[in-house]
Design an enzyme around this catalytic site. Structure first.
Site, mmCIF file in Angstrom:
data_model
loop_
_atom_site.group_PDB
_atom_site.id
_atom_site.type_symbol
_atom_site.label_atom_id
_atom_site.label_comp_id
_atom_site.label_asym_id
_atom_site.label_seq_id
_atom_site.Cartn_x
_atom_site.Cartn_y
_atom_site.Cartn_z
ATOM 1 N N GLU A 84 0.853 -1.158 0.052
ATOM 2 C CA GLU A 84 0.000 -0.035 -0.159
ATOM 3 C C GLU A 84 0.786 1.391 0.050
ATOM 4 O OE1 GLU A 84 -2.712 -0.643 -0.750
ATOM 5 O OE2 GLU A 84 -3.728 -2.344 0.219
ATOM 6 N N HIS A 105 -2.817 2.251 8.113
ATOM 7 C CA HIS A 105 -3.922 1.416 7.618
ATOM 8 C C HIS A 105 -3.874 0.223 8.398
ATOM 9 C CE1 HIS A 105 -6.314 -0.909 5.134
ATOM 10 N NE2 HIS A 105 -5.263 -1.614 4.871
ATOM 11 N N HIS A 137 -7.339 -2.928 9.810
ATOM 12 C CA HIS A 137 -8.564 -3.419 9.516
ATOM 13 C C HIS A 137 -9.409 -3.792 10.758
ATOM 14 C CE1 HIS A 137 -6.010 -5.755 6.143
ATOM 15 N NE2 HIS A 137 -6.314 -4.564 5.661
ATOM 16 N N GLU A 156 -17.173 12.343 22.271
ATOM 17 C CA GLU A 156 -15.856 12.631 22.100
ATOM 18 C C GLU A 156 -15.693 12.390 20.247
ATOM 19 O OE1 GLU A 156 -12.610 13.053 23.696
ATOM 20 O OE2 GLU A 156 -14.416 13.949 25.160
ATOM 21 N N HIS A 170 -12.813 -3.276 3.631
ATOM 22 C CA HIS A 170 -11.273 -3.688 3.745
ATOM 23 C C HIS A 170 -10.852 -3.127 5.064
ATOM 24 C CE1 HIS A 170 -7.266 -3.768 1.707
ATOM 25 N NE2 HIS A 170 -6.982 -3.587 3.014
HETATM 26 P P1 13P Z 1 0.930 -5.526 3.209
HETATM 27 O O1 13P Z 1 1.343 -6.877 3.940
HETATM 28 O O2 13P Z 1 1.563 -5.301 1.518
HETATM 29 O O3 13P Z 1 1.406 -4.148 3.972
HETATM 30 O O4 13P Z 1 -0.397 -5.492 3.139
HETATM 31 C C1 13P Z 1 -1.323 -5.602 4.010
HETATM 32 C C2 13P Z 1 -2.756 -4.866 3.733
HETATM 33 O O5 13P Z 1 -3.251 -4.603 4.789
HETATM 34 C C3 13P Z 1 -3.148 -4.579 2.292
HETATM 35 O O6 13P Z 1 -4.374 -3.499 2.303
HETATM 36 ZN ZN ZN Z 2 -5.310 -3.707 4.425
#
Ligand code: 13P
Ligand code: ZN
Length: 271
Positions: free
Chosen positions: A117, A140, A142, A170, A211
């Site tokens: 990413e 980033h 999940h 908050e 995602h």
């Molecule tokens: P990477 O292992 O390449 O960082 O990817 C993980 C991920 O969250 C892809 O969106």
């Molecule tokens: Zn991801």
């Protein structure tokens, strides 16, 4: 004499943050990635910035970032393991050739490379730096509840933002700029990078439907806190969405928060 890089505060903080994110359940397997903008002075204490190990092509252009240094997570690497293998799972790179190539100064010792990413990270840095020159982090992950919410809630940005604001007082204070939302797009591409960066112009939080989430901040703590707050709101939403709602935080109350905390809601988002 260079200092031991494993003692560098930026590296220690990065490892602690990854461990913490893993502990929150936001980064299963290799899920998630972080990039931290470093300045030359802080790196120079720990590594020779005139010597690089190899050059890694980025596959995109980001002229604004030429000459900038980043500590970044490696692709395929587990946040769970970074504390044991920091030199393998992290890298320090300097962008050169208008961002088309990166000099690897330290890390990725198994021959690895930065996160898939990287386009979304670098393009988002470029945009956030225009809005706020103190922005140093793109993160980033999940997060479970936010991800779940993208299956059952409208992806309309105003509706999504208002729901999160209403879940916890908050939230409005922490992200009055709201959250932006992208539909499902193919991850790891320049296209999703461009789309994410565009959304980063108006908000520090960008949801990737089905995602995960992107957060931006001045430092690791701030980006983490932002994600943590939004994720908590999503958790509350999933706990109450199927129940009769008897009370909420009204727009009038949010206007009171604006005055009390000297913040301004995203234009047009409050009645
Ligand atoms: P990477 O292992 O390449 O960082 O990817 C993980 C991920 O969250 C892809 O969106
Ligand atoms: Zn991801």
């Amino acid at each position: 004499m260079l200092k031991e890089i494993l003692n560098a505060p930026f590296l220690i903080e990065m490892i602690r943050t990854e461990m913490n994110m893993y502990a929150h359940g936001w980064d299963e397997r290799n899920g998630g990635n972080i990039s931290l903008l470093l300045n030359e002075e802080e790196i120079s204490e720990y590594c020779n910035v005139d010597k690089f190990l190899r050059v890694i092509p980025t596959g995109f252009k980001a002229p604004e970032l030429e000459g900038k240094y980043f500590l970044v997570t490696g692709t395929g690497k587990y946040f769970k393991n970074v504390q044991y293998f920091p030199e393998r799972d992290l890298g320090i790179v300097k962008l050169i050739d208008e961002g088309e190539n990166a000099e690897l100064l330290w890390g990725f010792s198994d021959g690895g490379t930065f996160t898939s990413e990287f386009p979304a990270h670098m393009m988002s840095h470029a945009e956030r730096l225009k809005v706020n020159p103190s922005n140093r982090v793109i993160m980033h992950c999940h997060p479970t509840n936010l991800l779940a919410m993208t299956y059952v809630h409208s992806l309309d940005e105003k509706k999504f933002t208002r729901t999160l604001w209403q879940m916890c007082t908050e939230c409005f204070i922490v992200f009055p700029d709201g959250v932006n939302v992208l539909p499902w797009l193919l991850c790891g591409t320049n296209e999703i990078g461009i789309a994410t960066a565009e959304k980063m112009r108006t908000s520090r939080l960008v949801v990737w439907a089905q995602h995960g989430l992107y957060g931006a901040g001045a430092d690791l703590d701030e980006a983490f806190g932002l994600i943590e707050t939004a994720e908590k709101a999503a958790e509350i939403y999933l706990k109450i969405a199927h129940l009769p709602i008897l009370n909420t935080i009204t727009d009038e109350q949010m206007h009171l928060l604006e005055k009390r905390f000297n913040i301004k809601a995203r234009e047009g988002y409050l009645n």
